[in-house]
Design a protein around this motif. Structure first.
Motif, PDB file in Angstrom:
ATOM      1  N   ASN A 109       0.855  -1.187   0.000  1.00 45.38           N
ATOM      2  CA  ASN A 109       0.000   0.000   0.000  1.00 45.38           C
ATOM      3  C   ASN A 109       0.887   1.231   0.000  1.00 45.38           C
ATOM      4  OD1 ASN A 109      -3.095  -0.762   0.738  1.00 45.38           O
ATOM      5  ND2 ASN A 109      -1.658  -2.293   1.485  1.00 45.38           N
ATOM      6  N   VAL A 110       0.838   1.972  -1.108  1.00 42.32           N
ATOM      7  CA  VAL A 110       1.731   3.117  -1.307  1.00 42.32           C
ATOM      8  C   VAL A 110       0.958   4.249  -1.992  1.00 42.32           C
ATOM      9  CG1 VAL A 110       3.839   1.722  -1.507  1.00 42.32           C
ATOM     10  CG2 VAL A 110       2.485   2.210  -3.565  1.00 42.32           C
ATOM     11  N   ARG A 111       1.600   5.407  -2.085  1.00 42.71           N
ATOM     12  CA  ARG A 111       1.034   6.526  -2.835  1.00 42.71           C
ATOM     13  C   ARG A 111       0.921   6.115  -4.304  1.00 42.71           C
ATOM     14  NH1 ARG A 111       2.249  11.515  -5.407  1.00 42.71           N
ATOM     15  NH2 ARG A 111       1.165  13.287  -4.459  1.00 42.71           N
ATOM     16  N   ASN A 112      -0.227   6.368  -4.888  1.00 44.26           N
ATOM     17  CA  ASN A 112      -0.537   5.895  -6.233  1.00 44.26           C
ATOM     18  C   ASN A 112       0.455   6.409  -7.278  1.00 44.26           C
ATOM     19  OD1 ASN A 112      -1.860   4.943  -8.539  1.00 44.26           O
ATOM     20  ND2 ASN A 112      -3.455   6.494  -8.464  1.00 44.26           N
ATOM     21  N   ASP A 113       0.686   7.716  -7.280  1.00 49.01           N
ATOM     22  CA  ASP A 113       1.624   8.320  -8.239  1.00 49.01           C
ATOM     23  C   ASP A 113       1.347   7.898  -9.678  1.00 49.01           C
ATOM     24  OD1 ASP A 113       3.048   9.992  -6.575  1.00 49.01           O
ATOM     25  OD2 ASP A 113       4.561   8.500  -6.060  1.00 49.01           O
ATOM     26  N   GLY A 114       0.080   7.729 -10.027  1.00 52.64           N
ATOM     27  CA  GLY A 114      -0.285   7.428 -11.411  1.00 52.64           C
ATOM     28  C   GLY A 114      -0.281   5.961 -11.779  1.00 52.64           C
ATOM     29  N   ALA A 115       0.025   5.058 -10.832  1.00 56.92           N
ATOM     30  CA  ALA A 115       0.041   3.621 -11.164  1.00 56.92           C
ATOM     31  C   ALA A 115      -1.337   3.157 -11.621  1.00 56.92           C
ATOM     32  CB  ALA A 115       0.497   2.809  -9.952  1.00 56.92           C
ATOM     33  N   LEU A 116      -2.385   3.572 -10.888  1.00 60.49           N
ATOM     34  CA  LEU A 116      -3.770   3.306 -11.302  1.00 60.49           C
ATOM     35  C   LEU A 116      -4.337   4.625 -11.809  1.00 60.49           C
ATOM     36  CD1 LEU A 116      -5.119   1.058  -8.384  1.00 60.49           C
ATOM     37  CD2 LEU A 116      -4.312   0.353 -10.627  1.00 60.49           C
ATOM     38  N   SER A 117      -4.570   4.713 -13.114  1.00 58.18           N
ATOM     39  CA  SER A 117      -4.912   6.007 -13.699  1.00 58.18           C
ATOM     40  C   SER A 117      -6.331   6.462 -13.361  1.00 58.18           C
ATOM     41  CB  SER A 117      -4.705   5.982 -15.221  1.00 58.18           C
ATOM     42  OG  SER A 117      -5.407   4.905 -15.794  1.00 58.18           O
ATOM     43  N   ASP A 118      -7.180   5.561 -12.842  1.00 54.42           N
ATOM     44  CA  ASP A 118      -8.542   5.988 -12.493  1.00 54.42           C
ATOM     45  C   ASP A 118      -8.683   6.358 -11.014  1.00 54.42           C
ATOM     46  OD1 ASP A 118      -8.034   3.250 -12.310  1.00 54.42           O
ATOM     47  OD2 ASP A 118      -9.809   2.648 -13.431  1.00 54.42           O
ATOM     48  N   LEU A 119      -7.569   6.513 -10.296  1.00 55.99           N
ATOM     49  CA  LEU A 119      -7.612   6.969  -8.903  1.00 55.99           C
ATOM     50  C   LEU A 119      -6.638   8.138  -8.730  1.00 55.99           C
ATOM     51  CD1 LEU A 119      -7.676   3.556  -6.985  1.00 55.99           C
ATOM     52  CD2 LEU A 119      -9.525   5.225  -7.071  1.00 55.99           C
ATOM     53  N   PRO A 120      -6.892   9.021  -7.729  1.00 56.38           N
ATOM     54  CA  PRO A 120      -6.026  10.200  -7.548  1.00 56.38           C
ATOM     55  C   PRO A 120      -4.565   9.808  -7.292  1.00 56.38           C
ATOM     56  CG  PRO A 120      -8.023  10.395  -6.211  1.00 56.38           C
ATOM     57  CD  PRO A 120      -8.011   9.009  -6.770  1.00 56.38           C
ATOM     58  N   ARG A 121      -3.658  10.614  -7.811  1.00 57.24           N
ATOM     59  CA  ARG A 121      -2.214  10.333  -7.669  1.00 57.24           C
ATOM     60  C   ARG A 121      -1.800  10.274  -6.201  1.00 57.24           C
ATOM     61  NH1 ARG A 121       1.063  10.721 -12.051  1.00 57.24           N
ATOM     62  NH2 ARG A 121       2.863  10.999 -10.683  1.00 57.24           N
ATOM     63  N   GLU A 122      -2.431  11.116  -5.348  1.00 59.63           N
ATOM     64  CA  GLU A 122      -1.987  11.230  -3.953  1.00 59.63           C
ATOM     65  C   GLU A 122      -2.638  10.201  -3.040  1.00 59.63           C
ATOM     66  OE1 GLU A 122      -5.574  13.987  -4.317  1.00 59.63           O
ATOM     67  OE2 GLU A 122      -3.893  13.341  -5.576  1.00 59.63           O
ATOM     68  N   SER A 123      -3.544   9.384  -3.572  1.00 56.03           N
ATOM     69  CA  SER A 123      -4.234   8.393  -2.735  1.00 56.03           C
ATOM     70  C   SER A 123      -3.404   7.129  -2.543  1.00 56.03           C
ATOM     71  CB  SER A 123      -5.569   8.010  -3.368  1.00 56.03           C
ATOM     72  OG  SER A 123      -6.589   8.872  -2.909  1.00 56.03           O
ATOM     73  N   ALA A 124      -3.738   6.382  -1.491  1.00 63.94           N
ATOM     74  CA  ALA A 124      -3.105   5.084  -1.243  1.00 63.94           C
ATOM     75  C   ALA A 124      -3.763   4.025  -2.121  1.00 63.94           C
ATOM     76  CB  ALA A 124      -3.261   4.696   0.223  1.00 63.94           C
ATOM     77  N   VAL A 125      -2.939   3.198  -2.754  1.00 65.30           N
ATOM     78  CA  VAL A 125      -3.433   2.060  -3.533  1.00 65.30           C
ATOM     79  C   VAL A 125      -2.622   0.832  -3.137  1.00 65.30           C
ATOM     80  CG1 VAL A 125      -4.230   3.422  -5.507  1.00 65.30           C
ATOM     81  CG2 VAL A 125      -1.861   2.585  -5.465  1.00 65.30           C
ATOM     82  N   GLU A 126      -3.159  -0.361  -3.444  1.00 68.20           N
ATOM     83  CA  GLU A 126      -2.414  -1.596  -3.207  1.00 68.20           C
ATOM     84  C   GLU A 126      -2.051  -2.177  -4.565  1.00 68.20           C
ATOM     85  OE1 GLU A 126      -3.135  -4.246   0.268  1.00 68.20           O
ATOM     86  OE2 GLU A 126      -3.754  -5.691  -1.266  1.00 68.20           O
ATOM     87  N   VAL A 127      -0.760  -2.116  -4.872  1.00 66.82           N
ATOM     88  CA  VAL A 127      -0.265  -2.549  -6.186  1.00 66.82           C
ATOM     89  C   VAL A 127       1.103  -3.204  -6.026  1.00 66.82           C
ATOM     90  CG1 VAL A 127      -1.485  -0.808  -7.594  1.00 66.82           C
ATOM     91  CG2 VAL A 127       0.743  -0.247  -6.593  1.00 66.82           C
ATOM     92  N   ASN A 128       1.547  -3.866  -7.089  1.00 66.16           N
ATOM     93  CA  ASN A 128       2.913  -4.392  -7.110  1.00 66.16           C
ATOM     94  C   ASN A 128       3.896  -3.229  -7.180  1.00 66.16           C
ATOM     95  OD1 ASN A 128       1.722  -6.870  -7.178  1.00 66.16           O
ATOM     96  ND2 ASN A 128       2.581  -7.511  -9.143  1.00 66.16           N
TER      97      ASN A 128
END
Length: 443
Positions: free
Chosen positions: A337-356
Motif C-alpha cells: 500500500n503506497v502513494r498511487n503516483d499514477g500507477a492506477l490512472s482511475d484513482l487520484p495520484r496522492e491516494s493510497a493504492v495496493e499494487v505491485n
C-alpha cells in the motif's frame, strides 16, 4: 545501521509478535537486527511482558545477539530507529466485538475492516498513528513507517494525506497468502508464480497470473470456479464463488470481495452467529486467551503452531521481506500500500493504492497498471471515496463526515439506519474517540 538495525514494533504485546520475531531470526544473515523494541500502552503491559519474555527465549535459543527491549515509552523507543512497524488495536478486542455486533443488530454486515466496523476501527486508530508520524521526523527522520494496522488502506490514506512523515508503507498478508494458496492449487513452487495485483487493501484483484512468465489466468479461474478449491482466509467464511461469476469477471477477486459480491449470504451467516453469540471477534478472543496461556510457558522458545489459527498466516513474511528488501536494495516485486503516483490512472495520484512495487533502498516504487477493468473500477472508486471521507472524519472529528463515510460504504444499506448505528457506535466507543467529544453532546 552500520552496527546493525534497530526495529521498533508499536503494539508489541500483540499475539502476532512471535511470528515477526521468528521472521527476523530466520533472516538474521541478511537482516542483522541489533535491537528490537516492543512498545505497548499501560493497559497492554501484561501481554507485552509475556510476549517479550517469549521473544527473548526465541532469540536465545537461536543464539543471536539481538537485544529485545520492552517499554511503554514510545518516544524513548523511537529514538534512532531504522524501521518502525505498527500493529495496534485501539480499544483491544472488546472494541472489535462492538464493531462486529452493533452493525449486525441493524441488519448489516459487521466486520473489522469493512463497512461500519471498519469505519470505527479507522477512526479510533488514525489519530494514534498520526501522533507516531509526528514524532518520527524529530526522533528517527530516516526510518520507514511500516503499517500493519487495519484497516490498512484507510490508515495509509490518512498517513499519506495528513501525516508528518513521508516514508510510509502499508503492508497486508493477503496478497502473499493468495500467492501461496494459488501456488499450492497449481502444484508449482511459489518462486515460479507471479500475480499482477491492483486495487485497494482488502479490495485488490489479480489481473493476471503467470508461471515461468506464461499466463495461467484461465486455469486459475477454472480452479476458483471449483467449490472444493477456495482461496480464503481464517477470518472469512469460505463461501464458494459461483462458477459463472468468476468466469465473467475474468480476473481474480480476493477473499474480502465476498462481503461485496455475496453480501446476502455473508449477512445470513453472521445473523446466525449473532444469535449464538459466536461472532469472529469472540472466536478470536478465545484464541488470544489460549495463545497467551501458551506464551507464558517458560519452556516454550518457538512460535507455537496454534498462532496460525489467528488468521495472520505469512504476516511475518510480508513484513520481513519488505524490511529486508529496503535494507538490501533488492529491487524485487512486492504488493504494498503506497502513494498511487499514477500507477492506477482511475484513482487520484496522492491516494493510497495496493499494487505491485519494485522495492529498493529508496523505498517501494509502484509498477504502472493503467486503468482497472470497467467491471471493477466503480466498486474500487466507491471504496476509495469511503476511505478518503473516513480519514477526514478521523482527523476532524466531524459527525457529518462520519455519517457521510458510513452511507458511502456499500455494506451500509440505509441512511436512516446509518444515523442510528453511527450514534450507537459513537457512544459505545467514546472512550477512544476524543476527537468527537463536542459532537457527542451537540448532535
Amino acid at each position: 545501521m552500520e552496527n546493525g538495525i534497530k526495529i521498533v514494533t508499536i503494539g508489541g504485546g500483540s499475539s502476532y509478535t512471535p511470528e515477526f520475531v521468528e521472521g527476523l531470526i530466520k533472516r538474521y544473515d541478511e537482516l542483522p537486527v541489533r535491537e528490537l523494541w516492543l512498545v505497548d500502552i499501560e493497559a497492554g503491559k501484561e501481554k507485552l511482558d509475556i510476549v517479550g519474555s517469549l521473544a527473548r527465549r526465541m532469540v536465545k535459543k537461536a543464539g543471536l545477539p539481538m537485544e529485545i527491549h520492552l517499554t511503554t515509552d514510545r518516544r524513548e523507543a523511537l529514538r534512532g530507529a531504522d524501521f518502525v512497524t505498527t500493529q495496534m488495536r485501539v480499544g483491544q478486542l472488546k472494541a472489535r466485538i462492538q464493531d462486529e455486533r452493533l452493525p449486525i443488530k441493524y441488519g448489516m454486515i459487521g466486520q473489522e475492516t469493512n463497512g461500519a466496523g471498519g469505519l470505527f476501527k479507522g477512526m479510533r486508530t488514525i489519530p494514534v498513528l498520526l501522533e507516531i508520524s509526528e514524532d518520527m521526523p524529530e526522533l528517527c527522520p530516516d526510518a520507514w513507517l511500516i503499517n500493519f494496522t487495519n484497516p490498512a488502506g484507510m490508515v495509509t490514506e490518512a498517513l499519506l494525506r495528513y501525516g508528518s512523515h513521508p516514508k510510509v508503507v502499508g503492508v497486508c498478508n493477503l496478497p502473499i497468502n493468495t500467492k501461496m494458496t494459488l501456488a499450492r492449487l497449481l502444484g508449482v513452487e511459489v518462486e515460479r508464480l507471479e500475480i499482477d495485483f491492483a486495487g485497494l487493501n482488502h479490495m485488490v484483484y489479480g489481473l493476471d497470473v503467470r508461471v515461468d512468465g506464461e499466463s495461467v489466468l484461465n486455469e486459475v479461474l477454472d480452479i476458483m470456479s471449483d467449490p472444493e478449491k477456495q482461496v480464503s482466509m481464517k477470518n472469512i467464511a469460505p463461501l464458494p464463488w459461483e462458477p459463472g461469476f468468476i468466469k465473467s469477471l475474468g480476473i481474480i477477486p480476493c477473499p474480502y470481495h465476498r462481503y461485496f459480491y455475496k453480501t446476502g449470504d455473508i449477512l445470513e451467516k453472521q445473523l446466525e452467529e449473532f444469535k449464538t453469540g459466536t461472532t469472529r471477534a469472540e472466536v478470536v478472543q478465545q484464541l488470544e486467551n489460549e495463545l497467551f496461556e501458551l506464551y507464558k510457558d517458560e519452556h516454550l522458545a518457538v512460535k507455537p503452531p496454534q498462532l496460525e489459527e489467528r488468521g495472520g498466516a505469512y504476516y511475518s513474511d510480508a513484513a520481513c521481506n519488505l524490511i529486508s528488501s529496503i535494507y538490501n536494495d533488492r529491487g524485487d516485486i512486492q504488493t504494498l500500500n503506497v502513494r498511487n503516483d499514477g500507477a492506477l490512472s482511475d484513482l487520484p495520484r496522492e491516494s493510497a493504492v495496493e499494487v505491485n512495487c519494485v522495492v529498493t533502498k529508496a523505498g517501494p516504487k509502484p509498477v504502472p497498471v493503467g486503468e482497472l477493468p470497467v467491471s471493477v473500477s466503480g466498486l474500487v472508486q466507491q471504496i476509495k471515496s469511503f476511505e478518503r471521507v473516513a480519514a477526514e472524519a478521523s482527523v476532524t472529528g466531524s459527525y457529518e463526515k462520519a455519517l457521510l463515510a458510513m452511507t458511502i460504504n456499500p455494506l451500509v444499506t440505509s441512511d436512516v439506519k446509518a444515523k442510528q448505528l453511527l450514534d450507537e457506535m459513537l457512544e459505545a466507543h467514546k472512550e477512544y474517540l476524543p476527537q468527537f467529544d463536542g459532537e457527542l453532546t451537540h448532535r
